[in-house]
Design a protein around this motif. Structure first.
Motif, PDB file in Angstrom:
ATOM      1  N   ALA A 150       0.995  -1.192   0.002  1.00  0.00           N
ATOM      2  CA  ALA A 150      -0.028  -0.151   0.056  1.00  0.00           C
ATOM      3  C   ALA A 150       1.005   1.342   0.013  1.00  0.00           C
ATOM      4  CB  ALA A 150      -0.862  -0.037   1.270  1.00  0.00           C
ATOM      5  N   ILE A 151       0.699   2.455  -0.721  1.00  0.00           N
ATOM      6  CA  ILE A 151       1.073   3.618  -0.756  1.00  0.00           C
ATOM      7  C   ILE A 151       1.216   3.968   0.606  1.00  0.00           C
ATOM      8  CG2 ILE A 151       1.191   5.902  -1.690  1.00  0.00           C
ATOM      9  CD1 ILE A 151       0.181   4.619  -4.321  1.00  0.00           C
ATOM     10  N   GLY A 152       2.302   4.523   1.277  1.00  0.00           N
ATOM     11  CA  GLY A 152       2.250   5.152   2.482  1.00  0.00           C
ATOM     12  C   GLY A 152       2.723   4.164   3.503  1.00  0.00           C
ATOM     13  N   ARG A 153       2.719   2.651   3.207  1.00  0.00           N
ATOM     14  CA  ARG A 153       3.096   1.810   4.076  1.00  0.00           C
ATOM     15  C   ARG A 153       4.824   2.152   4.570  1.00  0.00           C
ATOM     16  NH1 ARG A 153       0.351  -0.091   7.525  1.00  0.00           N
ATOM     17  NH2 ARG A 153      -1.314  -0.678   6.264  1.00  0.00           N
ATOM     18  N   GLN A 154       5.051   1.914   5.754  1.00  0.00           N
ATOM     19  CA  GLN A 154       6.305   2.107   6.383  1.00  0.00           C
ATOM     20  C   GLN A 154       6.651   0.686   6.660  1.00  0.00           C
ATOM     21  OE1 GLN A 154       7.329   5.385   9.090  1.00  0.00           O
ATOM     22  NE2 GLN A 154       7.121   3.630  10.534  1.00  0.00           N
ATOM     23  N   LEU A 155       8.236   0.473   6.260  1.00  0.00           N
ATOM     24  CA  LEU A 155       8.937  -0.818   6.359  1.00  0.00           C
ATOM     25  C   LEU A 155      10.349  -0.550   6.939  1.00  0.00           C
ATOM     26  CD1 LEU A 155       7.808  -2.440   3.234  1.00  0.00           C
ATOM     27  CD2 LEU A 155       7.065  -3.149   5.327  1.00  0.00           C
ATOM     28  N   PRO A 156      10.617  -1.281   7.952  1.00  0.00           N
ATOM     29  CA  PRO A 156      12.186  -1.210   8.071  1.00  0.00           C
ATOM     30  C   PRO A 156      13.059  -1.187   7.164  1.00  0.00           C
ATOM     31  CG  PRO A 156      10.826  -2.794   9.689  1.00  0.00           C
ATOM     32  CD  PRO A 156      10.009  -2.838   8.602  1.00  0.00           C
ATOM     33  N   ALA A 157      14.213  -0.230   7.132  1.00  0.00           N
ATOM     34  CA  ALA A 157      15.036  -0.078   5.939  1.00  0.00           C
ATOM     35  C   ALA A 157      15.767  -1.288   5.856  1.00  0.00           C
ATOM     36  CB  ALA A 157      15.546   1.188   6.301  1.00  0.00           C
ATOM     37  N   HIS A 158      16.285  -1.949   6.734  1.00  0.00           N
ATOM     38  CA  HIS A 158      17.239  -3.096   6.441  1.00  0.00           C
ATOM     39  C   HIS A 158      16.781  -4.075   5.844  1.00  0.00           C
ATOM     40  CE1 HIS A 158      14.878  -4.038  10.421  1.00  0.00           C
ATOM     41  NE2 HIS A 158      15.589  -5.224  10.298  1.00  0.00           N
ATOM     42  N   ALA A 159      15.463  -4.338   6.028  1.00  0.00           N
ATOM     43  CA  ALA A 159      14.614  -5.611   5.474  1.00  0.00           C
ATOM     44  C   ALA A 159      13.895  -5.321   4.355  1.00  0.00           C
ATOM     45  CB  ALA A 159      13.450  -5.895   6.672  1.00  0.00           C
ATOM     46  N   THR A 160      14.404  -4.534   3.499  1.00  0.00           N
ATOM     47  CA  THR A 160      13.906  -4.222   2.109  1.00  0.00           C
ATOM     48  C   THR A 160      14.861  -3.904   1.169  1.00  0.00           C
ATOM     49  OG1 THR A 160      13.384  -1.707   2.489  1.00  0.00           O
ATOM     50  CG2 THR A 160      11.600  -3.413   3.076  1.00  0.00           C
ATOM     51  N   ALA A 161      14.609  -4.487   0.050  1.00  0.00           N
ATOM     52  CA  ALA A 161      15.890  -3.805  -1.246  1.00  0.00           C
ATOM     53  C   ALA A 161      15.800  -2.408  -1.350  1.00  0.00           C
ATOM     54  CB  ALA A 161      15.689  -4.565  -2.484  1.00  0.00           C
ATOM     55  N   LEU A 162      14.614  -1.627  -1.224  1.00  0.00           N
ATOM     56  CA  LEU A 162      14.535  -0.074  -1.383  1.00  0.00           C
ATOM     57  C   LEU A 162      15.544   0.487  -0.367  1.00  0.00           C
ATOM     58  CD1 LEU A 162      10.880   0.251  -2.070  1.00  0.00           C
ATOM     59  CD2 LEU A 162      12.744   1.026  -3.566  1.00  0.00           C
ATOM     60  N   GLY A 163      15.338   0.038   1.003  1.00  0.00           N
ATOM     61  CA  GLY A 163      15.908   0.372   2.159  1.00  0.00           C
ATOM     62  C   GLY A 163      17.204   0.215   2.047  1.00  0.00           C
ATOM     63  N   LYS A 164      17.560  -0.894   1.798  1.00  0.00           N
ATOM     64  CA  LYS A 164      19.296  -1.316   1.755  1.00  0.00           C
ATOM     65  C   LYS A 164      20.031  -0.627   0.714  1.00  0.00           C
ATOM     66  CE  LYS A 164      18.765  -5.973   1.517  1.00  0.00           C
ATOM     67  NZ  LYS A 164      19.224  -7.319   1.304  1.00  0.00           N
ATOM     68  N   VAL A 165      19.238  -0.250  -0.323  1.00  0.00           N
ATOM     69  CA  VAL A 165      20.096   0.601  -1.326  1.00  0.00           C
ATOM     70  C   VAL A 165      20.158   1.749  -0.988  1.00  0.00           C
ATOM     71  CG1 VAL A 165      18.233   1.438  -3.055  1.00  0.00           C
ATOM     72  CG2 VAL A 165      20.418   0.541  -3.795  1.00  0.00           C
ATOM     73  N   LEU A 166      19.382   2.473  -0.287  1.00  0.00           N
ATOM     74  CA  LEU A 166      19.616   3.808   0.244  1.00  0.00           C
ATOM     75  C   LEU A 166      20.346   3.799   1.612  1.00  0.00           C
ATOM     76  CD1 LEU A 166      15.755   4.987  -0.131  1.00  0.00           C
ATOM     77  CD2 LEU A 166      17.732   5.798  -1.563  1.00  0.00           C
ATOM     78  N   LEU A 167      20.363   2.753   2.200  1.00  0.00           N
ATOM     79  CA  LEU A 167      21.367   2.925   3.452  1.00  0.00           C
ATOM     80  C   LEU A 167      22.656   2.895   2.921  1.00  0.00           C
ATOM     81  CD1 LEU A 167      19.612   0.239   6.076  1.00  0.00           C
ATOM     82  CD2 LEU A 167      19.826   2.827   5.984  1.00  0.00           C
ATOM     83  N   ALA A 168      22.970   1.895   1.878  1.00  0.00           N
ATOM     84  CA  ALA A 168      24.304   1.962   1.058  1.00  0.00           C
ATOM     85  C   ALA A 168      24.847   3.116   0.788  1.00  0.00           C
ATOM     86  CB  ALA A 168      24.197   0.737   0.047  1.00  0.00           C
ATOM     87  N   GLN A 169      23.955   4.165   0.574  1.00  0.00           N
ATOM     88  CA  GLN A 169      24.538   5.457   0.193  1.00  0.00           C
ATOM     89  C   GLN A 169      25.251   6.015   1.042  1.00  0.00           C
ATOM     90  OE1 GLN A 169      23.548   7.193  -3.340  1.00  0.00           O
ATOM     91  NE2 GLN A 169      23.477   4.918  -3.878  1.00  0.00           N
ATOM     92  N   ARG A 170      25.048   5.669   2.306  1.00  0.00           N
ATOM     93  CA  ARG A 170      25.602   6.573   3.412  1.00  0.00           C
ATOM     94  C   ARG A 170      26.839   5.410   4.076  1.00  0.00           C
ATOM     95  NH1 ARG A 170      20.889   7.509   1.980  1.00  0.00           N
ATOM     96  NH2 ARG A 170      19.947   9.394   2.530  1.00  0.00           N
ATOM     97  N   THR A 171      27.738   5.961   5.001  1.00  0.00           N
ATOM     98  CA  THR A 171      28.622   5.471   5.546  1.00  0.00           C
ATOM     99  C   THR A 171      28.430   4.414   6.660  1.00  0.00           C
ATOM    100  OG1 THR A 171      29.017   7.070   7.360  1.00  0.00           O
ATOM    101  CG2 THR A 171      30.067   7.475   5.150  1.00  0.00           C
ATOM    102  N   ASP A 172      28.847   3.466   6.898  1.00  0.00           N
ATOM    103  CA  ASP A 172      28.442   2.464   8.129  1.00  0.00           C
ATOM    104  C   ASP A 172      28.241   3.300   9.478  1.00  0.00           C
ATOM    105  OD1 ASP A 172      28.820   0.349   6.299  1.00  0.00           O
ATOM    106  OD2 ASP A 172      30.615  -0.225   7.182  1.00  0.00           O
ATOM    107  N   GLU A 173      28.935   4.362   9.750  1.00  0.00           N
ATOM    108  CA  GLU A 173      28.782   5.131  10.805  1.00  0.00           C
ATOM    109  C   GLU A 173      27.409   5.822  10.682  1.00  0.00           C
ATOM    110  OE1 GLU A 173      31.487   5.247   9.039  1.00  0.00           O
ATOM    111  OE2 GLU A 173      32.854   4.204  10.399  1.00  0.00           O
ATOM    112  N   ALA A 174      27.015   6.162   9.725  1.00  0.00           N
ATOM    113  CA  ALA A 174      25.755   7.068   9.552  1.00  0.00           C
ATOM    114  C   ALA A 174      24.746   5.948   9.578  1.00  0.00           C
ATOM    115  CB  ALA A 174      25.703   7.811   8.249  1.00  0.00           C
TER     116      ALA A 174
END
Length: 307
Positions: free
Chosen positions: A182-206
């Protein structure tokens, strides 16, 4: 538009009066005298970023109102006054007045008994207005259409929001067996491809500062160990895209790439496929299509900026 902290996707076939005054914050100043002095040099009407002024004191009634909206958005069903008061730590007398005001303004709705409460239509209107005014959803609409047309699978646009990712747009699969979301649904970033690819844009410390530890496991495949997650994000950086292999939803594999509209990126596009329809050749085709889609976005951004 709703949000929630639990998994927002699953694999399934397509189914055939006046408010009472709240006196609790009358003595709470919006900004202390120190912050008034600090803000004296700011432009008229400007609001300092959150955290920019140490002495800033949030308005309690405004905070409580937002807490109520977020609690109702997170709940899968309507909630009672007692449930909300207990969950939010708000006195029932104060909460009753807030709810009456929010019902009057259309932000909250009560059931026929008047004892259970959920989001009102005004919340939907504001969520829709956010999407209509968002540049990324308009710019990427054609890209989402193209990906959905090529593969006939579910396509999403997601945005990083703290330790979560939120669906901003989607295109449905043409198959009966599909990913439900559903549009607007919020999911933990570490458990999704969308979230992981965006986390990977940041340093490990961030990433460590951004995520809420310990990490929740949505399936038995979810990566929750910090060291393993950092190894996974390093692989995402090398590969250029992320893969969620049933980490968010059993039976679903998802591929995602970040969209270069900001630095670091906050938006990403994904394509989700039931594992039963996936093979090595289709994985290669999906990865190539995502790379092509991002090249389109980069070119469009260049044209729009006049560079």
């Amino acid at each position: 538009m709703t949000t929630g902290t639990t998994s927002g996707a699953e694999l399934r076939p397509e189914p055939a009066g006046q408010p009472a005054p709240d006196r609790s914050d009358q003595d709470d100043p919006t900004v202390s005298s120190r912050s008034d002095q600090t803000n004296a040099v700011a432009p008229a009407g400007a609001i300092a970023p959150v955290g920019a002024v140490e002495a800033f004191q949030p308005v309690k009634s405004a905070g409580r109102t937002l807490d109520v909206l977020e609690a109702l958005a997170d709940a899968p069903r309507r909630r009672s006054l007692v449930e909300l008061a207990r969950a939010l730590g708000i006195p029932k007398s104060s909460l009753h007045g807030l709810l009456r005001t929010m019902i009057q303004r259309g932000w909250v709705e009560a059931d026929a008994t008047g004892t259970r409460f959920g989001l009102g239509v005004r919340a939907l209107q504001v969520g829709a207005a956010y999407l209509e005014a968002d540049d990324a959803t308009g710019l990427l609409a054609g890209v989402l259409d193209d990906l959905a047309g090529q593969f006939g699978e579910t396509v999403h646009l997601g945005r990083l929001d703290g330790p979560h990712v939120v669906y901003l747009a989607k295109r449905e699969s043409v198959h009966r067996l599909r990913l439900y979301s559903a549009i607007g649904r919020q999911l933990p970033a570490h458990a999704t491809a969308l979230g992981k690819v965006l986390l990977a844009q940041r340093t490990d410390e961030a990433v460590d500062r951004l995520l809420s530890w310990p990490l929740p496991a949505l399936t038995r495949h979810t990566i929750t160990d910090p060291e393993l997650l950092h190894v996974e994000l390093a692989s995402v950086r090398d590969r250029g895209y992320a893969v969620d292999r049933e980490e968010n939803t059993d039976g679903i594999v998802c591929f995602a790439m970040a969209v270069p509209l900001h630095s670091p990126a906050v938006d990403a596009i994904s394509l989700s496929v039931p594992a039963t329809r996936l093979d090595a050749e289709s994985e290669e085709r999906i990865a190539a299509a995502l790379h092509g889609a991002v090249r389109q976005v980069r070119a469009a951004r260049t044209l729009l900026s006049g560079a």
